[in-house]
Design an enzyme around this catalytic site. Structure first.
Site, PDB file in Angstrom:
ATOM      1  N   CYS A  54      32.245  46.921  10.668  1.00 32.41           N
ATOM      2  CA  CYS A  54      33.147  46.114   9.837  1.00 32.41           C
ATOM      3  C   CYS A  54      34.312  45.602  10.679  1.00 32.41           C
ATOM      4  CB  CYS A  54      33.690  46.934   8.672  1.00 32.41           C
ATOM      5  SG  CYS A  54      32.435  47.557   7.527  1.00 32.41           S
ATOM      6  N   CYS A  76      34.664  51.923   9.108  1.00 37.57           N
ATOM      7  CA  CYS A  76      33.383  51.300   9.506  1.00 37.57           C
ATOM      8  C   CYS A  76      33.548  50.491  10.792  1.00 37.57           C
ATOM      9  CB  CYS A  76      32.904  50.425   8.344  1.00 37.57           C
ATOM     10  SG  CYS A  76      31.530  49.339   8.724  1.00 37.57           S
TER      11      CYS A  76
END
Length: 103
Positions: free
Chosen positions: A33, A30
């Site tokens: 993230c 991600c």
């Protein structure tokens, strides 16, 4: 520094914590993230002793992700006295997380 969470230590580290806990639900693939990683480390350093910052890899801990209804990541859940006290989804400015933690 953040604490890596899993099924076996989640209860002790989060639900039984004597200080409020910010949990980051994330994954290695991600991009947003990864962008939030340094922000969380800053918050962990600045609020050391007042707030514990922890991370849950949703790929390694799907049961925890399902239990807390994680559909999108990054997903930040703030726990106070073992209960959910706030939530932010997506890459957000540091100020948004700090505001949630101070509320």
């Amino acid at each position: 520094m953040s604490v890596e969470l899993n099924e076996s230590n989640f209860g002790q580290e989060v639900l039984e914590s004597s200080v409020p806990v910010l949990v980051d639900f994330w994954a290695t693939w991600c991009g947003p993230c990864k962008m939030m990683g340094p922000v969380l480390e800053e918050i962990a350093g600045e609020m050391d002793g007042k707030v514990k910052v922890c991370k849950v890899n949703v790929d390694d801990n799907p049961e925890l992700a399902e239990k807390y209804g994680i559909m999108s990541i990054p997903n930040f859940i703030f726990f106070k006295e073992g209960k959910v006290a706030g939530q932010q989804v997506g890459a957000v400015p540091k100020e948004s997380l700090v505001k949630m933690l101070n509320a």
